[in-house]
Design a protein around this motif. Structure first.
Motif, PDB file in Angstrom:
ATOM      1  N   THR A  95     -17.454 -26.178  12.321  1.00 56.27           N
ATOM      2  CA  THR A  95     -16.722 -26.445  13.651  1.00 56.27           C
ATOM      3  C   THR A  95     -16.475 -27.994  13.828  1.00 56.27           C
ATOM      4  OG1 THR A  95     -19.524 -26.844  14.154  1.00 56.27           O
ATOM      5  CG2 THR A  95     -18.662 -27.982  15.443  1.00 56.27           C
ATOM      6  N   PHE A  96     -15.038 -27.333  14.714  1.00 59.72           N
ATOM      7  CA  PHE A  96     -14.032 -28.388  14.797  1.00 59.72           C
ATOM      8  C   PHE A  96     -13.827 -29.648  14.951  1.00 59.72           C
ATOM      9  CE2 PHE A  96     -10.391 -30.364  17.342  1.00 59.72           C
ATOM     10  CZ  PHE A  96      -9.353 -30.099  16.703  1.00 59.72           C
TER      11      PHE A  96
ATOM     12  N   GLY B  68     -12.422 -26.301   9.072  1.00 59.57           N
ATOM     13  CA  GLY B  68     -11.129 -25.374   8.474  1.00 59.57           C
ATOM     14  C   GLY B  68     -11.487 -24.307   6.861  1.00 59.57           C
ATOM     15  N   GLY B  69     -12.630 -24.504   7.009  1.00 60.99           N
ATOM     16  CA  GLY B  69     -12.964 -22.773   5.912  1.00 60.99           C
ATOM     17  C   GLY B  69     -12.519 -23.666   4.347  1.00 60.99           C
ATOM     18  N   LEU B  70     -11.639 -22.569   3.548  1.00 63.23           N
ATOM     19  CA  LEU B  70     -10.716 -22.804   3.006  1.00 63.23           C
ATOM     20  C   LEU B  70     -10.160 -24.529   2.037  1.00 63.23           C
ATOM     21  CD1 LEU B  70     -10.974 -21.294   0.268  1.00 63.23           C
ATOM     22  CD2 LEU B  70      -8.862 -20.254   0.579  1.00 63.23           C
TER      23      LEU B  70
ATOM     24  N   GLY C 161      -9.017 -34.042   5.141  1.00 65.96           N
ATOM     25  CA  GLY C 161      -7.775 -34.031   5.282  1.00 65.96           C
ATOM     26  C   GLY C 161      -7.571 -33.455   6.187  1.00 65.96           C
ATOM     27  N   GLN C 162      -8.835 -32.790   6.141  1.00 68.89           N
ATOM     28  CA  GLN C 162      -8.597 -31.163   7.088  1.00 68.89           C
ATOM     29  C   GLN C 162      -9.167 -32.378   8.659  1.00 68.89           C
ATOM     30  OE1 GLN C 162     -10.907 -31.647   5.039  1.00 68.89           O
ATOM     31  NE2 GLN C 162     -12.727 -31.335   5.641  1.00 68.89           N
TER      32      GLN C 162
ATOM     33  N   THR D 297      -8.958 -26.434  12.740  1.00 64.86           N
ATOM     34  CA  THR D 297      -7.972 -27.678  11.452  1.00 64.86           C
ATOM     35  C   THR D 297      -8.565 -28.526  12.104  1.00 64.86           C
ATOM     36  OG1 THR D 297      -7.803 -25.651  10.009  1.00 64.86           O
ATOM     37  CG2 THR D 297      -7.389 -27.352   9.418  1.00 64.86           C
ATOM     38  N   ALA D 298      -8.222 -30.167  12.125  1.00 68.27           N
ATOM     39  CA  ALA D 298      -7.494 -30.685  13.284  1.00 68.27           C
ATOM     40  C   ALA D 298      -6.134 -31.541  12.858  1.00 68.27           C
ATOM     41  CB  ALA D 298      -9.184 -32.348  13.652  1.00 68.27           C
TER      42      ALA D 298
END
Lengths: 260, 114
Positions: free
Chosen positions: A200-201, A207-209, A127-128, A51-52
């Protein structure tokens, strides 16, 4: 208690509180310190979950359960405001009078409204990755719809804002957040644990969820703020001045009795 | 003066409370509560500051860049959301008080009503 005694009491209490605050501040780690044990670990955990935006990772991954509580504070406050500001028996509805609007203002609103909706959706969806997320984007989305009120008038706003739909969406957003947490339980992990594929970053699907929770929060905040503002606008525009109790300082002619 | 940012937070808190204590208008009092609460944003961001650090968002910077503490920033976000909702709820209470008693001056609200 008269005003002077009250101010004196405040000054005494403020002196004591201020003294303790200063004493506490001198014991804090120095301002700008390099040593942030929690911050360092939170950044490492956020990068590990690809998650960036580390702030989103803290809110929707590491502290997702706290954000659930925060979301229900918002939900409860909207519910409370709706209950407090509902139309009373002795109040009358008056049709709002359309005001004059410059054609240039109208054009400006009509052009800006879709752009603002797009920006709001972008902020929620990214948002992520970048600063923003469900809370910030939700407020932008809610603001966008109210351009219809600023640049046109109240009746236009009512047309672009079906209040019953947004009231339902508010509940749907809050419910979706709680239900998304169950994904963790289904994968035999903890409630709200980030068990989805991480992606992927620095990709939109990372970030998944986190992006899903962001979307749920975005829907809830946008519709919650819209419902909230609608209650206040109703008070200001829609509801005629209520019947005042006897002896009130400003008692206008009571026309409210026929409003039932 | 490395504690100056923290002192600023303490000053904002006391200024907000002073406003609430001396307020003659409930809308003004709610505004002062928001001021007092915003001191926590200053304090939290001050605690989380790292000299030379940048925003904790790694989409366009290398992942080894020093950043400020993201934990307190997330706390500030929670704080802002809760503060806003509390303000909205209090303002609707003020509207009800104005409707039922005809005044928003807390000094005129002396008796309990059934």
């Amino acid at each position: 208690m008269n005003r002077r005694a009250r101010t004196a009491m405040f000054l005494a209490a403020a002196g004591v509180t201020g003294g303790f605050l200063v004493a506490a501040f001198t014991q804090l780690p120095p301002f700008g310190t390099k040593d942030h044990p929690y911050g360092t670990r939170a950044v490492a955990a956020s990068l590990q979950h690809r998650t960036a935006n580390a702030v989103s990772a803290v809110n929707f991954d590491q502290r997702a359960l706290d954000t659930l509580g925060e979301e229900f504070i918002l939900f409860g406050a909207v519910l409370g405001a709706v209950a407090l500001l509902r139309r009373a028996r002795d109040e009358d509805r008056a049709a709002p009078q359309p005001g004059g609007v410059l054609p240039s203002t109208r054009l400006f609103g009509a052009c800006l409204l879709p752009v603002t909706v797009l920006v709001g959706a972008y902020v929620v969806a990214h948002g992520q990755l970048s600063p923003g997320g469900g809370f910030q984007g939700g407020v932008v989305l809610a603001t966008a719809l109210h351009l219809a009120y600023v640049a046109a008038d109240y009746r236009v706003l009512r047309r672009v804002r079906p209040l019953a739909v947004f009231a339902a969406l508010d509940a749907v957003g809050a419910g979706a957040y709680s239900l998304l947490g169950l994904a963790g339980l289904c994968a035999s992990a903890a409630y709200l644990q980030n068990v989805l594929p991480l992606g992927t970053f620095n990709d939109l699907a990372s970030g998944g969820l986190v992006p899903l929770l962001n979307a749920a929060v975005g829907v809830e905040v946008a519709s919650g703020v819209i419902v909230l503002i609608a209650q206040f606008l109703d008070q200001a525009v829609d509801i005629a001045s209520p019947h005042r109790p006897e002896g009130g300082p400003k008692a206008p002619d009571s026309t409210g009795e026929d409003g039932r | 003066m490395s504690i100056l940012p923290f002192l600023a937070a303490g000053w904002i808190l006391l200024a907000g409370i002073y406003g609430m204590v001396t307020s003659r208008n409930l809308v003004h009092a709610v505004g002062c509560l928001a001021v007092a609460q915003s001191s926590t944003y200053v304090l939290l961001l001050g605690v989380g500051f790292r000299r030379g650090g940048t925003a904790p968002v790694f989409s366009d910077i290398p992942t080894r860049t020093p950043v400020v503490d993201p934990v307190v920033q997330a706390l500030v976000l929670t704080d802002i959301v809760v503060g806003t909702t509390v303000t909205a709820l209090l303002l609707s209470l003020v509207i009800q008080i104005r409707k039922r008693t005809g005044t928003v001056d807390p000094e005129d609200l002396t008796e309990l009503r059934g």
